[in-house]
Design a protein around this motif. Structure first.
Motif, short mmCIF file in Angstrom:
data_model
loop_
_atom_site.label_atom_id
_atom_site.label_comp_id
_atom_site.label_asym_id
_atom_site.label_seq_id
_atom_site.Cartn_x
_atom_site.Cartn_y
_atom_site.Cartn_z
N MET A 1 -23.94 0.14 41.80
CA MET A 1 -24.19 0.40 40.29
C MET A 1 -24.04 0.07 39.47
N PRO A 2 -25.24 -0.81 38.94
CA PRO A 2 -24.45 -2.46 37.68
C PRO A 2 -22.87 -2.23 37.00
N THR A 3 -22.46 -3.10 36.75
CA THR A 3 -21.08 -3.74 36.76
C THR A 3 -21.14 -3.50 34.86
N ALA A 4 -20.88 -2.86 33.98
CA ALA A 4 -20.43 -2.84 32.54
C ALA A 4 -20.60 -4.28 32.10
N ASN A 5 -20.82 -4.84 31.30
CA ASN A 5 -21.00 -5.96 30.67
C ASN A 5 -20.36 -6.40 28.93
N PHE A 6 -19.08 -6.26 29.17
CA PHE A 6 -18.26 -6.81 27.75
C PHE A 6 -18.27 -8.14 26.82
N ASN A 7 -18.71 -8.61 27.16
CA ASN A 7 -18.89 -10.14 26.72
C ASN A 7 -20.10 -10.04 26.19
N ARG A 8 -20.84 -9.46 25.54
CA ARG A 8 -21.41 -9.34 24.50
C ARG A 8 -20.35 -9.00 22.98
N ILE A 9 -19.47 -8.05 23.49
CA ILE A 9 -19.11 -7.39 22.37
C ILE A 9 -17.10 -8.24 21.99
N ALA A 10 -17.35 -9.06 22.98
CA ALA A 10 -16.38 -9.67 22.97
C ALA A 10 -15.77 -10.22 21.97
N PRO A 11 -16.31 -11.10 21.07
CA PRO A 11 -15.89 -11.94 19.89
C PRO A 11 -15.88 -10.14 18.56
N ALA A 12 -16.67 -9.30 18.69
CA ALA A 12 -16.07 -8.37 17.75
C ALA A 12 -15.36 -7.24 17.91
N TYR A 13 -15.00 -7.13 19.14
CA TYR A 13 -14.06 -6.09 19.60
C TYR A 13 -13.05 -5.27 19.07
N ARG A 14 -12.42 -6.76 18.16
CA ARG A 14 -11.37 -5.98 18.14
C ARG A 14 -11.56 -5.70 16.19
N TRP A 15 -12.62 -5.36 15.46
CA TRP A 15 -13.14 -5.34 14.52
C TRP A 15 -13.63 -4.44 14.90
N PHE A 112 -8.52 1.97 29.90
CA PHE A 112 -8.66 1.10 30.91
C PHE A 112 -9.63 2.37 32.03
N LEU A 113 -9.13 3.08 32.19
CA LEU A 113 -9.29 3.67 33.72
C LEU A 113 -10.57 4.84 32.82
N ASP A 114 -11.01 4.54 30.86
CA ASP A 114 -12.18 5.53 30.68
C ASP A 114 -13.21 5.29 30.65
N CYS A 115 -13.21 4.09 31.01
CA CYS A 115 -14.37 2.90 31.97
C CYS A 115 -14.58 3.30 33.54
N THR A 169 -23.49 -2.01 26.21
CA THR A 169 -22.45 -2.99 27.55
C THR A 169 -22.75 -2.60 28.66
N GLY A 170 -24.24 -1.57 28.51
CA GLY A 170 -24.28 -0.87 29.94
C GLY A 170 -23.80 -0.27 30.70
N LEU A 171 -22.17 0.50 30.30
CA LEU A 171 -21.38 1.11 30.74
C LEU A 171 -21.62 2.49 31.75
N ARG A 172 -21.58 2.60 32.82
CA ARG A 172 -22.90 3.72 32.84
C ARG A 172 -21.59 5.14 33.09
N THR A 173 -20.25 4.91 32.55
CA THR A 173 -19.95 6.61 32.64
C THR A 173 -19.88 6.93 31.34
N GLN A 174 -19.89 8.55 31.80
CA GLN A 174 -20.45 9.41 30.55
C GLN A 174 -18.98 10.55 30.21
N ARG A 175 -18.45 10.23 31.42
CA ARG A 175 -17.17 11.37 30.86
C ARG A 175 -16.08 11.05 31.14
N LEU A 176 -14.98 11.53 30.15
CA LEU A 176 -13.72 10.73 30.35
C LEU A 176 -12.83 11.52 32.75
N PRO A 177 -12.89 10.54 32.99
CA PRO A 177 -12.33 11.19 34.96
C PRO A 177 -10.72 11.80 35.29
#
Length: 212
Positions: A1-15, A112-115, A169-177
């Protein structure tokens, strides 16, 4: 399964976080911070831009931390915020990361676990347990479906957030674990809990009982 990529949202994540929830997530992360005042060795997984770790280091002047994140952009933000030799950065997937020591007295997983999937949590918890000291505490902050009348709107909001993160980000998780099942199966007990936003957010401390 591809890993989610958070690099794109990192600069704006806080806001993005502040625009969506104000400071609620920050309050949730830091609510149980007093439980970590006597800790010395922390394993911090997926702290993003390092806001929690910055608070932890300020509150506990003797603590050393290993911070793990798969996103180099997030790690750069964390390094800029936590400019101290007391933090060691590890660019790695937490599911396969081998911690460098076996005596961590706290582990922190804020939003983190929700990813992860339920199966990922079931594998992660017992694997990391072997690197923890007997008195270690596991601090968790997460989203949850609130009870009562807010259950349906809360569930819809969480579903929408997963859809947004999948797009960004491409996150594949769709529900809370079911991460609580993994902790309970590993022998941890819930020792402290605080909810926020009418139950949409929860901060928890888990610990194994001391031997009789």
């Amino acid at each position: 399964m591809p890993t989610a990529n958070f690099n794109r949202i990192a600069p704006a994540y806080r806001w993005l976080e502040y625009a969506s929830f104000g400071h609620a997530l920050e309050h949730c992360r830091c609510r149980l911070l007093p439980l970590l005042h006597d800790r010395r060795r922390a394993l911090v997984l997926g702290d993003g831009d390092g806001r929690f770790l910055h608070h932890l280091l300020a509150e506990n002047s003797t603590l050393h931390a290993d911070a793990v994140d798969i996103s180099p952009a997030m790690l750069r933000l964390l390094a800029a915020r936590c400019k101290t030799a007391r933090v060691t950065l590890h660019r790695a997937d937490a599911l396969t990361f081998t911690p460098p020591r076996t005596d961590y007295d706290c582990i922190v997983t804020h939003f983190f676990l929700d990813c992860l999937s339920t199966e990922d949590c079931a594998a992660l918890v017992p694997r990391l347990e072997q690197y923890l000291a007997p008195d270690a505490v596991w601090i968790v902050s997460e989203f949850q479906v609130p009870p009562g009348l807010l259950r349906i709107p809360g569930a819809l909001l969480i579903r929408a957030m997963y859809a947004g993160f999948r797009l960004l980000t491409g996150l594949r998780t769709q529900r809370l674990p079911a991460y609580e099942e993994a902790l309970l199966s590993a022998g941890f007990e819930l020792v402290a809990e605080q909810s926020f936003l009418h139950g949409l957010l929860v901060s928890q401390a888990w610990q194994k009982p001391h031997p009789a």
